[in-house]
Motif scaffolding. Structure first.
Motif, PDB file in Angstrom:
ATOM      1  N   GLN A   3      48.293  47.910  31.440  1.00 59.09           N
ATOM      2  CA  GLN A   3      47.506  48.284  32.617  1.00 59.09           C
ATOM      3  C   GLN A   3      47.741  47.293  33.769  1.00 59.09           C
ATOM      4  OE1 GLN A   3      43.352  49.449  31.656  1.00 59.09           O
ATOM      5  NE2 GLN A   3      43.909  49.047  29.513  1.00 59.09           N
ATOM      6  N   PRO A  39      42.780  46.604  37.921  1.00 56.46           N
ATOM      7  CA  PRO A  39      42.787  46.315  39.374  1.00 56.46           C
ATOM      8  C   PRO A  39      43.579  45.065  39.771  1.00 56.46           C
ATOM      9  CG  PRO A  39      40.771  45.533  38.396  1.00 56.46           C
ATOM     10  CD  PRO A  39      41.507  46.215  37.291  1.00 56.46           C
ATOM     11  N   HIS A  81      41.796  44.423  43.329  1.00 55.83           N
ATOM     12  CA  HIS A  81      41.007  45.495  43.942  1.00 55.83           C
ATOM     13  C   HIS A  81      41.537  45.841  45.325  1.00 55.83           C
ATOM     14  CE1 HIS A  81      38.019  45.852  40.783  1.00 55.83           C
ATOM     15  NE2 HIS A  81      37.826  44.530  40.795  1.00 55.83           N
ATOM     16  N   CYS A 141      37.724  36.246  38.015  1.00 56.61           N
ATOM     17  CA  CYS A 141      37.243  37.548  37.513  1.00 56.61           C
ATOM     18  C   CYS A 141      35.935  37.426  36.746  1.00 56.61           C
ATOM     19  CB  CYS A 141      38.295  38.189  36.617  1.00 56.61           C
ATOM     20  SG  CYS A 141      39.864  38.552  37.447  1.00 56.61           S
ATOM     21  N   ASN A 149      43.126  43.122  32.582  1.00 57.94           N
ATOM     22  CA  ASN A 149      42.668  44.395  33.145  1.00 57.94           C
ATOM     23  C   ASN A 149      41.879  45.199  32.121  1.00 57.94           C
ATOM     24  OD1 ASN A 149      43.558  44.242  35.813  1.00 57.94           O
ATOM     25  ND2 ASN A 149      45.637  44.838  35.252  1.00 57.94           N
ATOM     26  N   ALA A 150      42.305  45.117  30.839  1.00 55.14           N
ATOM     27  CA  ALA A 150      41.542  45.798  29.796  1.00 55.14           C
ATOM     28  C   ALA A 150      40.161  45.181  29.655  1.00 55.14           C
ATOM     29  CB  ALA A 150      42.302  45.732  28.479  1.00 55.14           C
ATOM     30  N   ILE A 203      38.527  43.571  32.049  1.00 56.89           N
ATOM     31  CA  ILE A 203      37.769  43.926  33.262  1.00 56.89           C
ATOM     32  C   ILE A 203      37.213  45.345  33.134  1.00 56.89           C
ATOM     33  CG2 ILE A 203      37.989  44.380  35.735  1.00 56.89           C
ATOM     34  CD1 ILE A 203      40.142  42.121  35.754  1.00 56.89           C
ATOM     35  N   LYS A 204      38.066  46.272  32.641  1.00 56.82           N
ATOM     36  CA  LYS A 204      37.631  47.672  32.497  1.00 56.82           C
ATOM     37  C   LYS A 204      36.472  47.763  31.507  1.00 56.82           C
ATOM     38  CE  LYS A 204      39.392  52.280  31.358  1.00 56.82           C
ATOM     39  NZ  LYS A 204      38.348  52.597  30.392  1.00 56.82           N
ATOM     40  N   GLN A 205      36.540  47.009  30.410  1.00 62.86           N
ATOM     41  CA  GLN A 205      35.450  47.054  29.437  1.00 62.86           C
ATOM     42  C   GLN A 205      34.152  46.545  30.056  1.00 62.86           C
ATOM     43  OE1 GLN A 205      34.662  44.156  26.118  1.00 62.86           O
ATOM     44  NE2 GLN A 205      35.556  45.828  24.867  1.00 62.86           N
ATOM     45  N   VAL A 229      33.297  46.596  33.242  1.00 65.81           N
ATOM     46  CA  VAL A 229      32.794  47.579  34.207  1.00 65.81           C
ATOM     47  C   VAL A 229      32.120  48.736  33.479  1.00 65.81           C
ATOM     48  CG1 VAL A 229      33.506  49.277  35.948  1.00 65.81           C
ATOM     49  CG2 VAL A 229      34.462  46.967  35.990  1.00 65.81           C
ATOM     50  N   ASP A 230      32.784  49.216  32.398  1.00 66.14           N
ATOM     51  CA  ASP A 230      32.210  50.331  31.638  1.00 66.14           C
ATOM     52  C   ASP A 230      30.852  49.943  31.055  1.00 66.14           C
ATOM     53  OD1 ASP A 230      34.459  51.810  32.177  1.00 66.14           O
ATOM     54  OD2 ASP A 230      35.393  51.495  30.210  1.00 66.14           O
ATOM     55  N   ASP A 272      28.278  50.022  33.805  1.00 62.65           N
ATOM     56  CA  ASP A 272      27.942  51.401  34.175  1.00 62.65           C
ATOM     57  C   ASP A 272      26.972  52.014  33.170  1.00 62.65           C
ATOM     58  OD1 ASP A 272      29.600  51.178  36.342  1.00 62.65           O
ATOM     59  OD2 ASP A 272      31.289  52.256  35.437  1.00 62.65           O
TER      60      ASP A 272
END
Length: 573
Positions: A448, A451, A476, A501, A558-559, A561-563, A565-566, A569
């Motif tokens: 990935q 961002p 970003h 980050c 990035n993985a 960061i995505k975790q 963010v998820d 959310d």
């Protein structure tokens, strides 16, 4: 015939009743020698694809198809080929004449024709063979008890006399064509249903007529017209004939097995151990009912144990193409040696064993690879088709396919992690997972580039101290300069990523290797970043190994960061 083992009061018809069958008589041969013998050379092969195989087809071969099959058999190395039954039909007669008149028969190939022990048919057969340089005339009559009693209604002596008379007719007609080198063959049809000593007496009566010599050998062929017993019983029968046959030094002892019990190949193999010199069969086993003995498989069985089969079977694509074109029959995907799936492993444990064996094998080593009795490359099959992935597969198979497609040699921990991704998809789809999907899924999971991405870097390596790394990044969508310090560029970069980050990652594993053998080859890097008891893998390729390592960290970050963010959310929701 009634089975005396069934009480008379209980002999009522049944849709499925084993009691109406009787055990097969077995010869008494306590001093049998065949179990201790080993096949060290190929038998004489005789293909009967154009006769026995052809007569078993729903739609018999056309002349162009027969020519195509004949040319294949010649190219494979068959020296004896039974081309048909020229007295049975005009098509068979014309095909024989075409081969002779168009000089299509190589000098080292002998054609064979079949004929019943009836004078008009024998006369017609020799007419069809006029002008041939050499040929085998194969005469037969049925000798089995069932056919003697229920079909011909004749006694043993009458059937034996018919065989002798057929042999005389063959010998007499051959004398009318002195320019041809003739060889004679006799088959007691339904040999396996014939009393053994009686069958021997019939064969010897025929040989007395022909008076074969070492220079002019006769062929005695023992056909398991219907396979009726286990292969060891057939081997006993063959060894008994081998011992009792007259003129044995002037006779080629042949067998012709069928596959009614599913053991036609085993019966022929044991028959060779028992003294048979010659084997008749068809390519891929096409023939009456369940088929003839499969010469391709028996020959490859010899090949797989280091015995020269004296046939060149390497071009399996052509063999399969000609076979399917001429017979209009498919090749089963599990057919030994040639089937589409025979070198394919779906099981995880099988895949792992194959992968490890292939990895350590050297070209000069004898072939010893788990689950692969021969090298698929010998028959034109690629290694890419060996391992295929479905829900039964494991990490080894997934890793093998990825390596074949990309060159990546995954660290074991990454193999385990990625195999779970593939397993989920294979269970969801309930289908085979192909290499292209595996490759794309790997890049989606571990490469990935958003961002965060690297644009350029500057490294100030400190001797004895911490390295300082300055990296131009896009984060970003914004261009930024990040600076980090650490023991080596990898640690310095992870330090910078954590600071900017809000992560707390550390390098848990790292591996790299070249993707080629020259000095300019790209490399691949794998990194495992651990944070909060979770491992995030990243992968990248490139010619600059430092930049490649940085990009691998980016993929893992990035993985992470995505975790994060998820998770936010979900908490917000």
């Amino acid at each position: 015939m009634n089975n005396p083992s069934i009480p008379a009061s209980d002999r009522t018809p049944s849709a499925f009743d084993h009691r109406k069958y009787v055990a097969y008589d077995t010869p008494t041969l306590p001093d049998r020698t065949w179990p201790d013998r080993v096949i060290t050379q190929a038998p004489i092969w005789c293909s009967v694809d154009l006769r026995d195989g052809n007569q078993a087809l729903v739609d018999p071969m056309t002349v162009p198809q027969k020519l195509m099959m004949f040319e294949l058999l010649v190219d494979l190395g068959f020296k004896e080929i039974e081309i048909g039954f020229p007295s049975a039909s005009q098509t068979e007669f014309d095909f024989c004449r075409q081969l002779i008149e168009e000089e299509r028969i190589p000098a080292d190939v002998t054609i064979q024709v079949l004929v019943q022990a009836r004078e008009p048919l024998i006369a017609r057969t020799f007419e069809a063979l006029k002008g041939v340089k050499q040929a085998i005339v194969h005469v037969y009559n049925s000798t089995s008890r069932v056919q003697r009693e229920q079909v011909f209604r004749q006694d043993m002596n009458a059937i034996r006399q018919l065989a002798r008379q057929g042999a005389r007719w063959v010998k007499n007609y051959a004398q009318q064509y002195p320019d041809t080198q003739w060889r004679f063959q006799y088959s007691p049809e339904s040999f396996t249903g014939t009393e053994l000593e009686y069958a021997i007496s019939v064969c010897n009566a025929v040989l007395d007529v022909w008076q074969p010599s070492a220079e002019a050998k006769a062929i005695i062929n023992l056909p398991a017209t219907v396979e009726m017993s286990t292969p060891n019983v057939f081997a006993d029968q063959v060894e008994r004939v081998h011992r009792a046959l007259a003129y044995r030094d002037a006779v080629v002892l042949s067998v012709h097995t069928h596959n009614d019990r599913g053991t036609g190949i085993a019966a022929s193999e044991l028959a060779v151990m028992a003294g048979a010199d010659r084997v008749e069969g068809t390519l891929l086993g096409n023939g009456e009912r369940t088929g003839n003995m499969d010469i391709f498989t028996m020959a490859m069985n010899l090949y797989s144990r280091g015995v020269d089969p004296e046939l060149n079977l390497a071009d399996v694509e052509r063999i399969e193409q000609v076979y399917t074109t001429c017979t209009n029959l498919p090749v089963h995907p599990r057919h030994p040696y040639i089937g589409e799936l025979v070198y394919t492993a779906f099981s995880g444990s099988h895949q792992d064993a194959i992968k490890k064996c292939l990895a350590v094998r050297q070209p000069e080593d004898p072939w010893e690879v788990a689950y692969l009795p021969i090298d698929p490359a010998d028959l034109g099959r690629s290694y890419e088709a060996v391992i295929r992935v479905n829900s039964q597969s494991g990490k080894g198979g997934v890793a093998y396919l990825l390596e074949q497609n990309t060159g990546y040699r995954l660290p074991r921990a990454l193999q385990v992690a990625f195999a779970q991704v593939v397993q989920q998809e294979s269970e969801r789809s309930a289908k085979e997972i192909h290499a292209a999907w595996i490759t794309q899924a790997f890049h989606d999971a571990y490469s990935q580039q958003a961002p965060l991405s690297v644009e350029s870097y500057r490294l100030n390596a400190a001797r004895g101290g911490k390295d300082q790394l300055s990296v131009e990044v896009i984060y970003h969508g914004q261009a930024q300069t990040w600076v980090g310090q650490g023991q080596g560029p990898l640690a310095a970069w992870v330090n910078a990523v954590n600071n900017h980050c809000g992560l707390s990652l550390e390098v848990d594993d790292y591996a790299e290797h070249s993707l080629g053998h020259d000095k300019d080859a790209d490399a691949v890097a794998f990194v495992a970043l651990k944070g909060n008891d979770t491992v995030f893998w990243g992968c990248a390729t490139g010619s600059d190994i430092v930049r490649t390592a940085l990009d691998a960290v980016v993929a893992g970050a990035n993985a992470a960061i995505k975790q994060a963010v998820d998770k936010q959310d979900k908490q917000s929701a």
